[in-house]
Design a protein around this motif. Sequence first.
Motif, PDB file in Angstrom:
ATOM      1  N   GLU A 125     -15.058 -15.772 -96.466  1.00 39.16           N
ATOM      2  CA  GLU A 125     -15.293 -15.183 -97.790  1.00 39.16           C
ATOM      3  C   GLU A 125     -15.830 -13.760 -97.665  1.00 39.16           C
ATOM      4  OE1 GLU A 125     -14.802 -15.913-100.906  1.00 39.16           O
ATOM      5  OE2 GLU A 125     -13.822 -17.836-100.581  1.00 39.16           O
ATOM      6  N   ASN A 149      -8.143 -16.121-100.089  1.00 35.61           N
ATOM      7  CA  ASN A 149      -8.289 -17.574-100.205  1.00 35.61           C
ATOM      8  C   ASN A 149      -7.579 -18.108-101.437  1.00 35.61           C
ATOM      9  OD1 ASN A 149      -9.889 -18.927 -98.042  1.00 35.61           O
ATOM     10  ND2 ASN A 149     -11.345 -17.287 -98.510  1.00 35.61           N
ATOM     11  N   ASP A 150      -7.705 -17.388-102.572  1.00 31.39           N
ATOM     12  CA  ASP A 150      -7.017 -17.810-103.794  1.00 31.39           C
ATOM     13  C   ASP A 150      -5.507 -17.787-103.600  1.00 31.39           C
ATOM     14  OD1 ASP A 150      -9.408 -18.214-105.021  1.00 31.39           O
ATOM     15  OD2 ASP A 150      -9.347 -16.389-106.267  1.00 31.39           O
ATOM     16  N   HIS A 152     -12.118 -13.472-101.141  1.00 32.73           N
ATOM     17  CA  HIS A 152     -11.860 -14.260-102.344  1.00 32.73           C
ATOM     18  C   HIS A 152     -10.379 -14.184-102.732  1.00 32.73           C
ATOM     19  CE1 HIS A 152     -12.693 -16.211-106.168  1.00 32.73           C
ATOM     20  NE2 HIS A 152     -12.039 -15.217-106.781  1.00 32.73           N
ATOM     21  N   ARG A 187     -12.543  -8.315-103.892  1.00 30.51           N
ATOM     22  CA  ARG A 187     -13.155  -8.915-102.711  1.00 30.51           C
ATOM     23  C   ARG A 187     -12.038  -9.545-101.866  1.00 30.51           C
ATOM     24  NH1 ARG A 187     -17.013 -13.124-103.719  1.00 30.51           N
ATOM     25  NH2 ARG A 187     -16.014 -13.491-105.738  1.00 30.51           N
TER      26      ARG A 187
END
Length: 651
Positions: free
Chosen positions: A518, A495-496, A492, A489
């Motif tokens: 997201e 952002n991580d 996700h 994804r």
Amino acid sequence: MSNKKLMLVDDEEGIRRFLGLTLMDLGYTVESAENGKAALELLVSFQPDIILTDIKMPRMDGIDLLKAVKSDYSHIEVIMLTGHGDLDLAIESLKFEAADFITKPVNDEVLEISLKRVIEKIEMKDQIREYTENLEKLVEEKTQRIVELERQNAACQVVEGLSSALASAADEVETGSGLFNELPCLVSIHTRYLEIVATNKLLKERLGDVVGMNSFDIYSDRNSAGNACPVQQTFATGKGQRSKETFIGKDGEEIPVTVYTAPLPNKNGDIELVLDISVDMTELKRLNDELLETQYKFQRLFDEAPCYISVQNNDYSISEVNRRFKEDFDEPLGLSCYSAYKHRDTPCEECPVQRSFKDGEAHQMETVVTTKTGEQKNMLVWSAPIRNAYGEIKQVMEMSTDITEIRRLQDHLTSLGFMLGSMSHGVKGMLTALDGGIYRLESGLRKQDNERVEEASKVLKDVVGRVKKMVLDILYYAKSREIEVEEVRAGHFLNDTAALLVPKAAATNVNYTIDIPEELGTIEIDSSSMSAALVNFLENAVDACEMSIPDKEHQIKISAHDDGNKVIITISDNGSGMDQETREKIFTLFFSSKGKRGTGIGLFISNQTIEQHGGKINVQSEVGHGTTFTITLPRKANPAKLQSIDPCHRQ
């Protein structure tokens, strides 16, 4: 023979040199300039009567020069030189009061005819101006008529003296003695009936016994009195003639000559004979042909040399380049070398060209240049001085050889040594950790201590993972390998990854903004290598902010958005920024703008990772205003792009 001043303007040195010799031979005082701008500067001090200019030139072409001259110096006549493909421009130049135009290659006869017409035009204008300006002096001239008549009488006496001297010269030719038989020229005497009555020894040796023949019989292209030769023209006009002709030798060979004729009047002032003095131009023509052939040969070698060659002046400006240089770089003539193909604002440190100007020796250096297509090339540069006939250094030749492939191989080997050396201590530590983990595992098994066994297993797994990563890094440099993609994804994952830089940004007081939705869909990537690549860009942004102006409110932002079958990631900062030269080299192995703080490997690896995924990077940066990296990644991995790229590949 004209005593007018003429300026020759052409960007080709060969044309200026050879055409200048022809013009001086025609009797003109000649100065030359390499372009329109230089011509206007020379115009103030030289003040020519005629300007002979090429139409197409760098910096200022012939049309613009014509307009400028006619605007400020309307009395100067301008003749245009043009190629066959530029006739429209030549015709257009007539609208701006050009006197004439001549096509290249320049024919000497056409040039002489054109100049003769222009001289007549100038003389006519001078006469009109003189008559206009001197009307008020007409009465005074009438009163001085008696004085003028006395002067004319004196002039007649001088003419009689000259006639007597010429008659004596004719006698010397007829008797085969005296000065004219010692001259290295072909001398002959002609009657008003166009009959040759006397020749000197040299003419007889070269053309045979021509006494009694018609004056036009000795010419290769004159066959009757209807095709007037210089002697006939002298009788017709009463004035001496000068022209380039061709004689027929006694063995039938053609002899190129420059003919000078002079009328020999009798005591009554009537032209009785004509003296013909002709200079044999055979050797000069041969030398000129050899010189042109040699020039063509060297020009061909210059253009076909398997390297870039430029000729530079002491002010770093480029005056000439070979064909290969023109193919790979924008038109550089007149520009400085460091701005034309190195995209610098200042000269390079230890510039070999300037060193050659200073000490007259050859010098070398290595550098990176950027072609007009954006390709970077490693170059080995040699400089050599170009001296004039007096040994003075006038220009320097710079020869640049493409050593990109050699540097790629060297960089690959260097990177292997660098990586292996830097990892050796890490390997030693991990081996020690493995020994310790195995010891604790064996101890736990002997004592049946499950907790001890579990702890030992964690240590072993951790060390094995670190060993695996290190081995993969080594393999990355040692040989080609494919990336291992998985579908993740996108929002996700990004952002991580962005969150990894939060602690470092906070420690350096940088305002760090993450703007990644997201819901970005899925993307096929090697998450491990892609995460490392993005972290590299973010860490460089933090470093750029640290290197920027103190007390400035620094900001870093990472954002992403959906672009259909692509994901666009933008990383921007307001840090120190980069100049064009740095922007073009940041993805080069071992290039770093951080000095000792950087290794020059991080962005190189990140760029390779993006390319392996079929993506691309756009860099926008300005010194003092920060940098923006725009990374475009395809959602679906492209099999054609998954093949590993040579680790020493350069943008």
